[in-house]
Design a protein around this motif. Structure first.
Motif, short mmCIF file in Angstrom:
data_model
loop_
_atom_site.label_atom_id
_atom_site.label_comp_id
_atom_site.label_asym_id
_atom_site.label_seq_id
_atom_site.Cartn_x
_atom_site.Cartn_y
_atom_site.Cartn_z
N ARG A 240 0.86 -1.18 0.00
CA ARG A 240 0.00 0.00 0.00
C ARG A 240 0.90 1.24 0.00
NH1 ARG A 240 0.11 -2.27 4.99
NH2 ARG A 240 0.54 -0.90 6.78
N GLU A 254 -5.55 10.00 -3.18
CA GLU A 254 -6.42 9.24 -4.07
C GLU A 254 -5.61 8.08 -4.63
OE1 GLU A 254 -8.87 9.67 -8.26
OE2 GLU A 254 -8.62 11.48 -7.03
N ASN A 255 -5.75 6.91 -4.00
CA ASN A 255 -4.91 5.76 -4.34
C ASN A 255 -3.44 6.16 -4.33
OD1 ASN A 255 -4.01 3.20 -5.13
ND2 ASN A 255 -4.13 3.73 -7.29
N SER A 278 0.05 9.01 -7.02
CA SER A 278 -0.86 8.72 -8.14
C SER A 278 -0.91 9.95 -9.03
CB SER A 278 -2.25 8.35 -7.63
OG SER A 278 -2.95 9.47 -7.15
N ARG A 287 -1.19 4.66 -10.32
CA ARG A 287 -0.02 4.66 -9.45
C ARG A 287 0.82 3.47 -9.88
NH1 ARG A 287 1.19 2.15 -4.89
NH2 ARG A 287 -0.91 1.29 -4.72
#
Length: 402
Positions: A240, A254-255, A278, A287
């Motif tokens: 992540r 956002e991601n 991203s 990303r």
């Protein structure tokens, strides 16, 4: 010229500061990293370094002396506690540093197993940094039993090293097949066969129910009820983006840390690059988790700090080394509806992804020519007829001139 602070001393951070200096930036540069070593390559960690074929110093992206020689203040073993985007400061262990531009290259963090199913037992490892690999290396003893959780590229690469060193390897993938998230069934079939040939026990459509043991892991119960004796476990269930620091300072997420085409975040004078960022791509936002992206994006940001005003144009490519196979991937296969297999000889194979008549991506195994030509075709927006690609007699280079 001001002061540029770069937070995150990995591939992207090191590339950014080097590019700044090489481009003539004369201001202060501070590079801050949490690990107690200079920036280093991560891909060889779980392969050549783990197998004892590469010493620590060869991992370093640049000699430690490079930073002092280029007047870059490299702070190792240092953690940024907070960013104040309004005051343009970062806090490190009670010290406050002012910046004119801040670059976040905070990378990514591996997902871990929950403690409730034994994820905190001794002997349960992830593969991300030097400490992770140093911690697991003594366990790679011939005859040891290792369970690998996750059939993505990280898990498969770990399996290949373990099998080569003579360990008994079981790999479980809860999805229907290995590499399901990132590759076509044809690529999965190729790598399944490769690992089975080397004695790896691959179990697909089977998850991990729980690990067992008092202090250290000693066994595993799978979702189908199978019980295994294990000496240690490697977890490869994705990563992540490292967004916690940015998020805590109010920067938009956002991601990953959301940037515009130049690499700017929602906070003035704050930029982001690498795994954590991203960015706009074609009609959406992506990303990319890859070394080439970390380098190219970080260098683009460095140029834009100096006023280049250049949008980042991603050219996605990746690689994976397993046994004697080098897989090179060009493009992104999202949305493919057809896979064309090209096998130029007995030792090489390529999987070419199409959406309709449009070439999207290429997975090339021991096929550097196919990879190189595929990458250039994709970047040029050219899509050869699939039947031409499937013919092993086709001169691929001639397609570039068409």
């Amino acid at each position: 010229m001001g002061h540029v602070i770069v937070v995150g001393a990995g591939q992207a951070g090191s590339s950014c500061v080097a590019k700044l200096r090489n481009s003539g930036f004369e201001g202060r540069i501070t590079l801050i990293g949490e690990e107690p070593v200079p920036p280093y390559q991560r891909p060889p960690l779980s392969k050549a370094y783990l197998m004892g074929e590469m010493i620590l110093e060869r991992l370093f992206l640049r000699p430690e002396s490079f930073y002092a020689e280029n007047d870059i203040d490299l702070r190792m073993g240092a953690r940024v506690d907070a960013i104040d985007a309004d005051a343009q400061t970062v806090s490190i262990a009670g010290e406050t540093l002012e910046y004119d531009d801040l670059v976040l290259t905070t990378g990514s963090t591996p997902n871990r197993l929950p403690a409730a199913i034994g994820g905190d037992l001794d002997g349960v490892h992830v593969v991300r940094d030097l400490a992770d690999v140093n911690g697991m290396a003594p366990r790679f003893v011939k005859g040891a039993k290792v369970l690998i959780v996750g059939g993505g590229y990280i898990g498969l690469e770990a399996a290949s090293v373990a099998a080569k060193l003579g360990l008994h390897v079981t790999l479980v993938e809860m999805a229907e097949r290995i590499l399901q998230r990132v590759a076509a069934p044809e690529t999965s079939d190729f790598f399944r066969a490769l690992h089975c040939k080397h004695g790896v026990d691959i179990r697909e459509g089977v998850g991990l129910d729980r690990l067992t043991g008092d202090v250290a892991v000693s066994g595993a119960v799978l979702s189908d009820g199978t019980e295994l004796d294990v000496d240690f476990v490697i977890v490869g269930v994705g990563i992540r983006p490292g967004t916690a620091l940015a998020e805590a300072s109010g920067i938009e997420i956002e991601n990953g840390i959301k940037t515009d085409a130049l690499g700017r975040t929602s906070a003035p004078h704050v930029w982001a690059a690498g795994d954590c960022a991203s960015f706009p791509y074609r009609d959406g936002r992506i990303r990319l988790e890859s070394v080439p992206n970390a380098i190219d994006q970080a260098e683009c940001v460095a140029g834009n700090i100096m006023g280049a005003g250049k949008a980042y144009e991603a050219k996605p490519w990746f690689w994976s080394d397993q046994y004697d196979v080098k897989l090179q991937i060009a493009g992104l296969n999202t949305g493919y509806d057809r896979v064309v297999i090209r096998q130029p000889d007995a030792d090489s194979i390529g999987f070419w992804y199409y959406r309709g008549d449009t070439l999207l991506a290429v997975d090339a195994a021991n096929d550097p020519r196919g990879y190189m030509v595929g990458k250039r075709l994709i970047e040029a927006g050219k899509s050869p007829d699939p039947t031409v690609i499937a013919d092993p007699e086709t001169d691929l280079k001639a397609l570039l001139k068409a």
